[in-house]
Motif scaffolding. Structure first.
Motif, PDB file in Angstrom:
ATOM      1  N   TYR A   1       0.812  -1.217   0.000  1.00 40.47           N
ATOM      2  CA  TYR A   1       0.000   0.000   0.000  1.00 40.47           C
ATOM      3  C   TYR A   1       0.847   1.269   0.000  1.00 40.47           C
ATOM      4  O   TYR A   1       0.324   2.373  -0.023  1.00 40.47           O
ATOM      5  CB  TYR A   1      -0.893   0.024   1.257  1.00 40.47           C
TER       6      TYR A   1
ATOM      7  N   TYR B   1       5.279   6.085  -0.428  1.00 37.87           N
ATOM      8  CA  TYR B   1       6.428   6.929  -0.105  1.00 37.87           C
ATOM      9  C   TYR B   1       7.635   6.487  -0.918  1.00 37.87           C
ATOM     10  O   TYR B   1       7.773   5.300  -1.230  1.00 37.87           O
ATOM     11  CB  TYR B   1       6.758   6.838   1.385  1.00 37.87           C
TER      12      TYR B   1
ATOM     13  N   GLY C   1      10.380   8.451   6.599  1.00 37.76           N
ATOM     14  CA  GLY C   1      10.874   7.583   5.527  1.00 37.76           C
ATOM     15  C   GLY C   1       9.795   7.173   4.560  1.00 37.76           C
ATOM     16  O   GLY C   1       8.741   7.780   4.480  1.00 37.76           O
ATOM     17  N   GLY C   2      10.151   6.074   3.911  1.00 39.86           N
ATOM     18  CA  GLY C   2      11.146   5.078   4.237  1.00 39.86           C
ATOM     19  C   GLY C   2      11.065   4.583   5.679  1.00 39.86           C
ATOM     20  O   GLY C   2      10.135   4.868   6.398  1.00 39.86           O
ATOM     21  N   THR C   3      12.084   3.840   6.031  1.00 38.26           N
ATOM     22  CA  THR C   3      12.176   3.330   7.392  1.00 38.26           C
ATOM     23  C   THR C   3      13.498   3.781   8.000  1.00 38.26           C
ATOM     24  O   THR C   3      14.524   3.099   7.846  1.00 38.26           O
ATOM     25  CB  THR C   3      12.067   1.791   7.404  1.00 38.26           C
TER      26      THR C   3
ATOM     27  N   GLU D   1      10.922   7.942  12.947  1.00 35.93           N
ATOM     28  CA  GLU D   1      10.016   6.844  12.567  1.00 35.93           C
ATOM     29  C   GLU D   1      10.740   5.502  12.599  1.00 35.93           C
ATOM     30  O   GLU D   1      11.867   5.378  12.115  1.00 35.93           O
ATOM     31  CB  GLU D   1       9.485   7.068  11.140  1.00 35.93           C
TER      32      GLU D   1
ATOM     33  N   GLY E   1       5.426   2.183  13.041  1.00 37.46           N
ATOM     34  CA  GLY E   1       4.374   1.718  12.136  1.00 37.46           C
ATOM     35  C   GLY E   1       3.929   0.317  12.503  1.00 37.46           C
ATOM     36  O   GLY E   1       4.654  -0.648  12.302  1.00 37.46           O
TER      37      GLY E   1
ATOM     38  N   GLN F   1       0.302  -0.699  12.067  1.00 38.72           N
ATOM     39  CA  GLN F   1      -0.753  -0.892  11.051  1.00 38.72           C
ATOM     40  C   GLN F   1      -1.858  -1.839  11.504  1.00 38.72           C
ATOM     41  O   GLN F   1      -3.024  -1.523  11.443  1.00 38.72           O
ATOM     42  CB  GLN F   1      -0.182  -1.328   9.679  1.00 38.72           C
TER      43      GLN F   1
ATOM     44  N   ARG G   1       3.452  -6.625   4.408  1.00 38.28           N
ATOM     45  CA  ARG G   1       4.224  -6.070   5.519  1.00 38.28           C
ATOM     46  C   ARG G   1       5.268  -7.107   5.965  1.00 38.28           C
ATOM     47  O   ARG G   1       4.972  -8.308   5.963  1.00 38.28           O
ATOM     48  CB  ARG G   1       3.224  -5.778   6.648  1.00 38.28           C
TER      49      ARG G   1
ATOM     50  N   ASP H   1       1.428   3.909  14.875  1.00 39.02           N
ATOM     51  CA  ASP H   1       0.596   4.137  13.677  1.00 39.02           C
ATOM     52  C   ASP H   1      -0.240   2.904  13.381  1.00 39.02           C
ATOM     53  O   ASP H   1       0.298   1.777  13.348  1.00 39.02           O
ATOM     54  CB  ASP H   1       1.477   4.316  12.428  1.00 39.02           C
TER      55      ASP H   1
ATOM     56  N   MET I   1      -3.412   1.481  10.502  1.00 39.39           N
ATOM     57  CA  MET I   1      -4.147   1.772   9.274  1.00 39.39           C
ATOM     58  C   MET I   1      -5.488   1.049   9.325  1.00 39.39           C
ATOM     59  O   MET I   1      -5.517  -0.174   9.530  1.00 39.39           O
ATOM     60  CB  MET I   1      -3.370   1.303   8.046  1.00 39.39           C
TER      61      MET I   1
ATOM     62  N   TYR J   1      -4.536   6.043  10.226  1.00 35.89           N
ATOM     63  CA  TYR J   1      -4.729   6.522   8.854  1.00 35.89           C
ATOM     64  C   TYR J   1      -5.774   5.668   8.170  1.00 35.89           C
ATOM     65  O   TYR J   1      -5.803   4.443   8.357  1.00 35.89           O
ATOM     66  CB  TYR J   1      -3.424   6.417   8.055  1.00 35.89           C
ATOM     67  N   GLN J   2      -6.613   6.301   7.362  1.00 36.49           N
ATOM     68  CA  GLN J   2      -7.526   5.530   6.522  1.00 36.49           C
ATOM     69  C   GLN J   2      -6.723   5.103   5.288  1.00 36.49           C
ATOM     70  O   GLN J   2      -6.115   5.952   4.625  1.00 36.49           O
ATOM     71  CB  GLN J   2      -8.725   6.388   6.116  1.00 36.49           C
TER      72      GLN J   2
ATOM     73  N   GLU K   1      -5.200   4.474   1.929  1.00 37.19           N
ATOM     74  CA  GLU K   1      -5.378   5.013   0.576  1.00 37.19           C
ATOM     75  C   GLU K   1      -4.800   4.004  -0.407  1.00 37.19           C
ATOM     76  O   GLU K   1      -3.886   3.250  -0.059  1.00 37.19           O
ATOM     77  CB  GLU K   1      -4.568   6.308   0.408  1.00 37.19           C
TER      78      GLU K   1
HETATM   79  C1  LIG Z   1       6.539   6.370   6.039  1.00 36.90           C
HETATM   80  S1  LIG Z   1       5.560   5.327   6.951  1.00 36.90           S
HETATM   81  C2  LIG Z   1       6.364   5.083   8.533  1.00 36.90           C
HETATM   82  C3  LIG Z   1       7.307   4.270   9.083  1.00 36.90           C
HETATM   83  C4  LIG Z   1       7.723   2.914   8.615  1.00 36.90           C
HETATM   84  N1  LIG Z   1       8.233   2.988   7.287  1.00 36.90           N
HETATM   85  C5  LIG Z   1       6.612   1.907   8.698  1.00 36.90           C
HETATM   86  O1  LIG Z   1       5.992   1.678   7.691  1.00 36.90           O
HETATM   87  O2  LIG Z   1       6.457   1.315   9.758  1.00 36.90           O
HETATM   88  C6  LIG Z   1       4.374   6.367   7.721  1.00 36.90           C
HETATM   89  C7  LIG Z   1       3.020   5.804   7.927  1.00 36.90           C
HETATM   90  O3  LIG Z   1       2.237   6.061   6.774  1.00 36.90           O
HETATM   91  C8  LIG Z   1       1.125   5.209   6.792  1.00 36.90           C
HETATM   92  N2  LIG Z   1       0.839   4.805   5.402  1.00 36.90           N
HETATM   93  C9  LIG Z   1       1.702   4.316   4.493  1.00 36.90           C
HETATM   94  N3  LIG Z   1       1.050   4.044   3.338  1.00 36.90           N
HETATM   95  C10 LIG Z   1      -0.260   4.378   3.531  1.00 36.90           C
HETATM   96  C11 LIG Z   1      -1.447   4.322   2.718  1.00 36.90           C
HETATM   97  N4  LIG Z   1      -1.437   3.846   1.486  1.00 36.90           N
HETATM   98  N5  LIG Z   1      -2.620   4.747   3.280  1.00 36.90           N
HETATM   99  C12 LIG Z   1      -2.664   5.228   4.539  1.00 36.90           C
HETATM  100  N6  LIG Z   1      -1.579   5.290   5.338  1.00 36.90           N
HETATM  101  C13 LIG Z   1      -0.386   4.876   4.847  1.00 36.90           C
HETATM  102  C14 LIG Z   1       1.471   4.038   7.699  1.00 36.90           C
HETATM  103  O4  LIG Z   1       0.654   4.041   8.839  1.00 36.90           O
HETATM  104  C15 LIG Z   1       2.912   4.315   8.077  1.00 36.90           C
HETATM  105  O5  LIG Z   1       3.197   3.901   9.388  1.00 36.90           O
END
Ligand SMILES: C[S@@+](CC[C@H](N)C(=O)[O-])C[C@H]1O[C@@H](n2cnc3c(N)ncnc32)[C@H](O)[C@@H]1O
Ligand code: SF4
Length: 445
Positions: A71, A74, A117-119, A150, A175, A177, A189, A214, A216, A245-246, A248
């Protein structure tokens, strides 16, 4: 302001059909698709001016992950060798030195920083230490109020966390989820629920002032039952805050490609269902003592845990974006760095700011930007807009405020505009009603 922003807005129904794919989250105004290479000079002009009084922050993009989640939209490079990461970090440190040499940055104290990030937690302990030390040299971090980092569950380890504490990290955002292993696997994941428990106790043990988790809602394959279990498990851990987050399905994701090719392993979740699950999640968190402080966040103690990155940025602070594809906002100019690693590094190597596109906001644009971003917090006080911009928000946005008020998404009083809970759950869908007409129907990215 010379013209009324609201007067230019056509009345719009807010129940337009919602496509299952595409972006939902509004991170900037005007939309990214309006930013151009031709406006990069506006950033150079802003940097050449004397230092303003506004708070200053940093966003540092660390675009490396072990594996791409289905999903995720980034920018991230997967499983890169240490030498590639080292070279990138050197560029980031060089980039801050280039920024710090400008009059508008020189000598200014840093108020907040965000490693995203990224991570970022896939860096080695030595790499994060070197990066932290390199960044802290200039501008000074001495009085910095908040540094967020993060993390993803599998890459959390004790020595790394000790290094984060040493470089000044105060807030860790991990993260998670979902706590359902089938759902985590189905969405590509790498971690499992047991990794979260292990990582969370390490984070607590390391003594960070703020641990955010975080989640989702609406991952592919999610059911009401699985979502309830995820909320129950997150409440059991008692993090300082929870971000929801909802989900996307942007067009540059594996999830979107699977949706289009018919290879999606389960039906995508409708927006109505995502909102219902978010609402239920917020209610459960509130029952457990959390306070909902924005469209995405519930916080255990809103007084001691104010998310300054968001608070400052959404009220007009300056933020330098460092790294490939990073976003910044400086002196009323939005900008994004080069989006390919090689192009980004080559520009820094030449001693140039690696900026790809920018947008210089007029005063009207700045008012819309701050108003729509602050609506995500649930309530926008009117007084600061009168004091800073000399405008009455309720007058400027009279037409959309009436329209959205009539539909029950918000209320207007003498002192503030307040989203109803139903309005807050769909706030990003409503924000375009306040946009200048030229940005109403443009693509987001
Ligand atoms: C850049 S990521 C953060 C940290 C780390 N990379 C991780 O995934 O655990 C930031 C957050 O964006 C959210 N995210 C990423 N893709 C998404 C999507 N398609 N819809 C909604 N939230 C999203 C996730 O909750 C994620 O933890
Ligand atoms: S969601 Fe996080 S871990 Fe997954 S690909 Fe995106 S940035 Fe990397």
């Amino acid at each position: 302001m010379t013209s009324s922003v609201a007067a230019e807005l056509p009345a719009q129904p807010s129940d337009v059909t919602e496509p299952i794919e595409g972006n939902y989250f509004v991170a900037a105004y005007p939309p990214l698709s309006a930013w151009t290479g031709a406006q990069v000079s506006a950033l150079h002009e802003a940097l050449a001016r004397p230092a303003p009084a506004a708070p200053l922050g940093l966003y540092i993009h660390l675009p490396f992950c072990g594996k791409k989640c289905d999903y995720c939209y980034y920018l991230s490079y997967i499983a890169q060798p240490a030498a590639v990461v080292d070279r990138y970090l050197d560029s980031v440190v060089r980039e801050i030195a280039l920024q710090a040499a400008h009059p508008a940055v020189k000598g200014r104290p840093m108020s907040f920083a965000y490693f995203g990030g990224g991570t970022p937690s896939t860096l080695s302990t030595a790499q994060v230490t070197r990066l932290g030390e390199g960044l802290r040299r200039a501008p000074a971090w001495d009085g910095i109020e908040e540094v967020t980092f993060e993390c993803a569950p599998r890459s959390v380890r004790p020595a790394f966390l000790a290094a984060l504490r040493k470089i000044g990290v105060t807030r860790v955002s991990m993260g998670v989820q979902s706590f359902d292993n089938d759902l985590l696997r189905l969405n590509g994941r790498v971690h499992l629920a047991e990794d979260v428990s292990r990582a969370f106790s390490l984070l607590r043990h390391a003594g960070f002032a703020w641990v955010n988790l975080d989640l989702m809602c609406g991952l592919v394959g999610e059911t009401d039952e699985k979502w309830r279990e995820t909320i129950r498990r997150v409440i059991d851990l008692e993090p300082d805050s929870v971000t929801i987050y909802q989900t996307e399905i942007p067009r540059n994701t594996q999830l979107y490609r699977d949706l289009k090719s018919g290879a999606l392993p389960a039906s995508p979740v409708s927006w109505e269902t995502k909102r219902a699950r978010l609402e239920e999640g917020f209610l459960e968190l509130e029952r457990s003592g959390y306070t909902v402080v924005s469209a995405y966040n519930a916080v255990k103690d809103p007084h001691s845990h104010r998310f300054l990155y968001q608070d400052y940025l959404w009220r007009g602070a300056d933020m330098l974006g460092l790294g490939v594809a990073a976003f910044g906002y400086f002196g009323g100019v939005h900008y994004q760095n080069e989006v390919a690693l090689e192009t980004y590094e080559a520009a820094v190597e030449r001693g140039e700011l690696p900026v790809k596109r920018a947008f210089k906001l007029s005063l009207c644009d700045q008012i819309v930007r701050e108003f729509v971003l602050q609506l995500k917090l649930g309530e926008v006080p009117l007084a600061p807009f009168r004091d800073r911009f000399g405008v009455d928000i309720t007058h400027e946005f009279d037409t959309p405020l009436r329209a959205l008020g009539a539909e029950g998404w918000l209320t207007v009083s003498d002192t503030s505009v307040r989203m109803t809970r139903k309005g807050l759950l769909r706030v990003d869908r409503l924000l375009p009603h306040f946009y200048d007409s030229q940005f109403q129907d443009v693509r987001y990215t």
